[in-house]
Write a protein that holds these residues in place. Structure first.
Motif, short mmCIF file in Angstrom:
data_model
loop_
_atom_site.label_atom_id
_atom_site.label_comp_id
_atom_site.label_asym_id
_atom_site.label_seq_id
_atom_site.Cartn_x
_atom_site.Cartn_y
_atom_site.Cartn_z
N UNK A 53 -4.21 -32.09 -103.96
CA UNK A 53 -3.95 -31.08 -104.98
C UNK A 53 -5.30 -30.66 -105.58
N UNK A 54 -5.54 -29.37 -105.71
CA UNK A 54 -6.83 -28.91 -106.25
C UNK A 54 -7.18 -29.50 -107.61
N UNK A 55 -6.18 -29.74 -108.46
CA UNK A 55 -6.49 -30.28 -109.78
C UNK A 55 -6.98 -31.72 -109.73
N UNK A 56 -6.74 -32.43 -108.63
CA UNK A 56 -7.18 -33.81 -108.51
C UNK A 56 -8.45 -33.98 -107.69
N UNK A 57 -9.01 -32.91 -107.16
CA UNK A 57 -10.21 -33.01 -106.33
C UNK A 57 -11.36 -33.70 -107.06
N UNK A 58 -11.63 -33.41 -108.35
CA UNK A 58 -12.71 -34.14 -109.03
C UNK A 58 -12.51 -35.65 -109.02
N UNK A 59 -11.25 -36.09 -109.16
CA UNK A 59 -10.98 -37.52 -109.16
C UNK A 59 -11.19 -38.11 -107.77
N UNK A 60 -10.76 -37.38 -106.72
CA UNK A 60 -10.98 -37.85 -105.34
C UNK A 60 -12.47 -37.99 -105.06
N UNK A 61 -13.25 -36.98 -105.46
CA UNK A 61 -14.69 -37.03 -105.22
C UNK A 61 -15.36 -38.14 -106.01
N UNK A 62 -14.89 -38.38 -107.24
CA UNK A 62 -15.46 -39.47 -108.04
C UNK A 62 -15.21 -40.82 -107.38
N UNK A 63 -14.01 -40.99 -106.84
CA UNK A 63 -13.70 -42.25 -106.14
C UNK A 63 -14.57 -42.41 -104.91
N UNK A 64 -14.73 -41.33 -104.13
CA UNK A 64 -15.57 -41.40 -102.94
C UNK A 64 -17.01 -41.71 -103.32
N UNK A 65 -17.50 -41.07 -104.38
CA UNK A 65 -18.87 -41.31 -104.83
C UNK A 65 -19.06 -42.77 -105.22
N UNK A 66 -18.09 -43.34 -105.93
CA UNK A 66 -18.18 -44.74 -106.34
C UNK A 66 -18.31 -45.65 -105.12
N UNK A 67 -17.45 -45.43 -104.13
CA UNK A 67 -17.48 -46.27 -102.93
C UNK A 67 -18.75 -46.02 -102.12
N UNK A 68 -19.19 -44.75 -102.02
CA UNK A 68 -20.37 -44.42 -101.24
C UNK A 68 -21.63 -45.05 -101.84
N UNK A 69 -21.75 -45.00 -103.17
CA UNK A 69 -22.94 -45.55 -103.83
C UNK A 69 -23.00 -47.07 -103.78
N UNK A 75 -19.38 -57.29 -103.54
CA UNK A 75 -19.38 -57.15 -105.00
C UNK A 75 -18.50 -56.00 -105.49
N UNK A 76 -17.96 -55.20 -104.57
CA UNK A 76 -17.22 -54.00 -104.99
C UNK A 76 -15.96 -54.35 -105.80
N UNK A 77 -15.13 -55.25 -105.31
CA UNK A 77 -13.91 -55.58 -106.04
C UNK A 77 -14.17 -56.29 -107.36
N UNK A 78 -15.06 -57.29 -107.43
CA UNK A 78 -15.34 -57.89 -108.73
C UNK A 78 -15.89 -56.88 -109.75
N UNK A 79 -16.74 -55.96 -109.30
CA UNK A 79 -17.27 -54.94 -110.22
C UNK A 79 -16.17 -54.01 -110.69
N UNK A 80 -15.28 -53.62 -109.79
CA UNK A 80 -14.17 -52.76 -110.16
C UNK A 80 -13.25 -53.47 -111.15
N UNK A 81 -12.98 -54.75 -110.91
CA UNK A 81 -12.13 -55.52 -111.83
C UNK A 81 -12.78 -55.64 -113.20
N UNK A 82 -14.08 -55.88 -113.24
CA UNK A 82 -14.80 -55.97 -114.52
C UNK A 82 -14.72 -54.65 -115.27
#
Length: 110
Positions: free
Chosen positions: A60-76, A83-90
């Motif tokens: 959905x176009x209104x959710x594209x910023x959220x999709x990109x933010x999630x991708x950016x988080x995982x990409x970075x 450490x990805x899951x413990x950081x996300x949980x924190x």
């Protein structure tokens, strides 16, 4: 810094900021996509598209910023997968409570 672009007018701000701007006009089509200077851009865009369309049933176009933010988080954080899951949980535990109506807004987190 030096910026290499396809010459879109929005890149005029790069020179105003004091950076060097190299323009490479490619045209369109498959030949333009094979331009060596833009190979990494095309690869990154292809990876983003594949990650989003492979994860979500519909986009959905209104959710594209959220999709990109999630991708950016995982990409970075792709080089430290352990450490990805413990950081996300924190981060989730330290975030303040948020009403459901705000969670639904795509632009709140993006």
């Amino acid at each position: 810094c030096e910026v290499v672009s396809d010459g879109l007018p929005c890149f005029a701000a790069v020179t105003k900021a004091g950076c060097r701007h190299t323009v490479i006009k490619t045209g369109s089509g498959a030949q333009a996509a094979r331009t060596p200077a833009f190979k990494w851009v095309n690869t990154a865009l292809g990876n983003i598209k594949a990650a989003i369309t492979g994860t979500y049933r519909s986009i959905a176009p209104k959710h594209v910023p959220r999709y990109l933010a999630e991708f950016q988080y995982r990409f970075n954080r792709r080089y430290d997968l352990a450490a990805m899951l413990p950081r996300l949980a924190t981060a989730a535990l330290q975030a303040p409570p948020m009403p459901y109506r705000r969670l639904k807004l795509a632009e709140v987190s993006a």
